[in-house]
Design an enzyme around this catalytic site. Structure first.
Site, PDB file in Angstrom:
ATOM      1  N   HIS A 263      41.902 -42.004   8.581  1.00 52.02           N
ATOM      2  CA  HIS A 263      40.622 -42.065   9.295  1.00 52.02           C
ATOM      3  C   HIS A 263      39.601 -41.175   8.599  1.00 52.02           C
ATOM      4  O   HIS A 263      38.827 -41.653   7.769  1.00 52.02           O
ATOM      5  CB  HIS A 263      40.869 -41.654  10.745  1.00 52.02           C
ATOM      6  CG  HIS A 263      39.733 -41.883  11.682  1.00 52.02           C
ATOM      7  ND1 HIS A 263      38.599 -42.584  11.339  1.00 52.02           N
ATOM      8  CD2 HIS A 263      39.546 -41.506  12.971  1.00 52.02           C
ATOM      9  CE1 HIS A 263      37.777 -42.622  12.367  1.00 52.02           C
ATOM     10  NE2 HIS A 263      38.323 -41.964  13.380  1.00 52.02           N
ATOM     11  N   HIS A 302      37.179 -52.023   4.084  1.00 50.00           N
ATOM     12  CA  HIS A 302      36.974 -51.503   5.433  1.00 50.00           C
ATOM     13  C   HIS A 302      37.491 -52.544   6.420  1.00 50.00           C
ATOM     14  O   HIS A 302      37.385 -53.743   6.180  1.00 50.00           O
ATOM     15  CB  HIS A 302      35.473 -51.260   5.674  1.00 50.00           C
ATOM     16  CG  HIS A 302      35.197 -50.387   6.859  1.00 50.00           C
ATOM     17  ND1 HIS A 302      35.152 -50.869   8.139  1.00 50.00           N
ATOM     18  CD2 HIS A 302      34.963 -49.054   6.946  1.00 50.00           C
ATOM     19  CE1 HIS A 302      34.891 -49.870   8.961  1.00 50.00           C
ATOM     20  NE2 HIS A 302      34.783 -48.764   8.285  1.00 50.00           N
ATOM     21  N   ASP A 358      32.988 -43.526   2.479  1.00 50.67           N
ATOM     22  CA  ASP A 358      33.687 -42.408   1.851  1.00 50.67           C
ATOM     23  C   ASP A 358      33.593 -42.404   0.336  1.00 50.67           C
ATOM     24  O   ASP A 358      34.008 -41.441  -0.303  1.00 50.67           O
ATOM     25  CB  ASP A 358      35.176 -42.443   2.247  1.00 50.67           C
ATOM     26  CG  ASP A 358      35.353 -42.049   3.695  1.00 50.67           C
ATOM     27  OD1 ASP A 358      34.694 -41.090   4.113  1.00 50.67           O
ATOM     28  OD2 ASP A 358      36.134 -42.705   4.400  1.00 50.67           O
TER      29      ASP A 358
END
Ligand code: ACO
Length: 423
Positions: A263, A302, A358
């Site tokens: 996460h 994702h 990210d």
């Protein structure tokens, strides 16, 4: 568009209402099976809506993210984290007087009780800052026992503000404790983000003033991380809140969920990958390895976005601005080459794998001199705006019940206890 769903069960027709593209799982109970009333099996809740929410909208195929209906691009361009927190919590952008009061209210609550600080001080020197943050946040309801009265609107409001205000202070204390540095207390003269940077980085100077380009970059990162609808940590917050818990106790569940490498920890994994690749020349070989299944291209793909993550586009621009101040992170060239090749490669294109939030955020945090353990803390602090907003929405939703999923039991039944000498 389906208005209802017809199911033939043992010769009988059962009609289920379809509302908002969903059926009520409880309606399935009218269909009998050999194991009792029909239920759904959905590990990870991949196709189950757990609430009705008016906070964040995502269209993963189109790459759209909106808070309360406002596109993330417009908020990142024009707003601040504190204004976005107000928007998420209250549903509307504040006018000038409302914003001034909100900023003053939040900034007023930035100090923490000395005993909460001591909880961090008593941690082992090398414990993870997320663990320190969890312990300190878990202690907060003890200082504000009224927070347990979640039916009282005034208690709800003041304790959500306290949590928003104190998270940066506790996060900065956790960081400085790892370094053995003195704690820097909040300053009334500094705004929310400037003060956070001061609590993190101030040394011996009388006044710490962060470069305003860095203040803006962190503000934008905070806006991008403020909420992301029913992700793992938000779902954890809502589940704990459903038992009647205060915002502090519920937020601990969010911090715990975010701590997980699947996460909140992916940006750290991106940096590790870039270090392993080492130079731009090694990128083609690494991509070939990914296509052969030897590694994953971290920061790509994702669960929801099957298009460019809109936050990644904004972060990429922020990274360039940060590097103007800090100097270019040498790993940027490797990241850009990975992105260039992947976006043109059939393997990634056909699987709809694009950079996610990210991919570039770790490079920014590293350029700001954060050790990798702090990256997830830098996610938890702004996500607090989402957690308190979702906490409040759940508490006020008359349809919500204590979270209690079903299971499919696959174990033994009806065994007889045998004494230990006979086993
Ligand atoms: N690199 C290479 N291949 C990938 C990647 C990747 N990063 N992500 C997915 N794939 C491939 C899978 O191997 C699979 O291929 P196949 O159909 O040939 O088997 C296909 O794409 C679908 O992948 P799934 O794992 O089924 O996709 P899922 O939606 O379950 O996973 C996830 C999403 C976990 C984010 C995944 O893309 C991944 O591991 N990415 C890297 C880690 C990462 O960046 N995580 C951060 C997410 S953002 C956040 O949490 C804030």
């Amino acid at each position: 568009m389906a208005k209802n769903l017809q199911i033939r069960s043992g010769g009988d027709d059962v009609t289920l209402d379809v509302t908002d593209g969903t059926i009520r799982a409880a309606d399935l109970k009218q269909i009998a099976t050999d194991q009792g009333p029909l239920a759904t099996y959905d590990p990870g809740l991949l196709n189950t809506a757990s609430c009705r929410s008016a906070i964040t909208y995502i269209d993963g195929d189109a790459g759209i993210l909106e808070y309360r209906g406002y596109p993330i691009e417009q908020l990142a361009e024009n707003s601040t984290y504190l204004e976005v927190a107000y928007l998420l919590l209250n549903g509307e952008l504040p006018d000038a007087a409302q914003l001034a009061k909100w900023e003053s209210d939040v900034n007023h609550h930035r100090l923490v009780h000395e005993n909460a600080k001591d909880i961090i001080s008593k941690s082992r020197y090398d414990s993870h800052p997320m663990a320190k943050l969890m312990s300190a946040v878990a202690s907060l309801h003890a200082f504000y026992p009224g927070s347990r009265d979640i039916a009282d609107p005034a208690e709800r409001e003041v304790n959500m503000i306290r949590l928003l205000a104190k998270m940066p202070t506790l996060a900065a204390f956790a960081y400085r404790h790892s370094l053995g540095r003195n704690y820097v207390y909040p300053s009334d003269e500094l705004g929310f983000i400037e003060n956070f940077l001061s609590m993190l980085f101030k040394r011996q100077e009388r006044h710490y003033q962060a470069d305003e380009r860095l203040v803006r970059a962190v503000d934008v990162l905070f806006i991008l991380h403020a909420d992301h609808e029913q992700n793992c940590s938000t779902n954890a917050v809502r589940a704990v809140a459903s038992a009647g818990n205060d915002p502090y106790t519920s937020a601990v569940a969010g911090i715990a969920a975010l701590f997980g490498p699947l996460h909140g920890g992916a940006n750290e994994a991106v940096l590790k990958m870039l270090n392993e690749i080492g130079s731009v020349d090694n990128v083609p070989e690494f991509i070939a390895g990914v296509k052969d299944g030897k590694a994953r291209l971290m920061g790509f793909g994702h669960r929801v976005y099957k298009n460019y993550d809109p936050r990644a586009r904004i972060i990429k621009k922020s990274a360039e601005e940060v590097f103007q101040v800090t100097g270019v992170n040498p790993r940027l060239a490797i990241a850009q080459e990975l992105e260039r090749i992947a976006l043109d490669d059939e393997y990634f294109v056909s699987r709809k794998l694009y950079p996610n939030v990210d991919f570039y955020s770790g490079l920014i945090y590293e350029a700001l001199n954060f050790p990798p353990e702090m990256f997830t803390v830098m996610f938890a602090v702004p996500r607090t705006a989402g957690w308190v907003s979702q906490w409040q929405e759940g508490v006020l939703d008359p349809e919500q019940k204590i979270t209690r999923p079903k299971q499919i039991y696959i174990g033994e039944r009806g065994r007889s206890y045998s004494p230990i000498t006979e086993r």
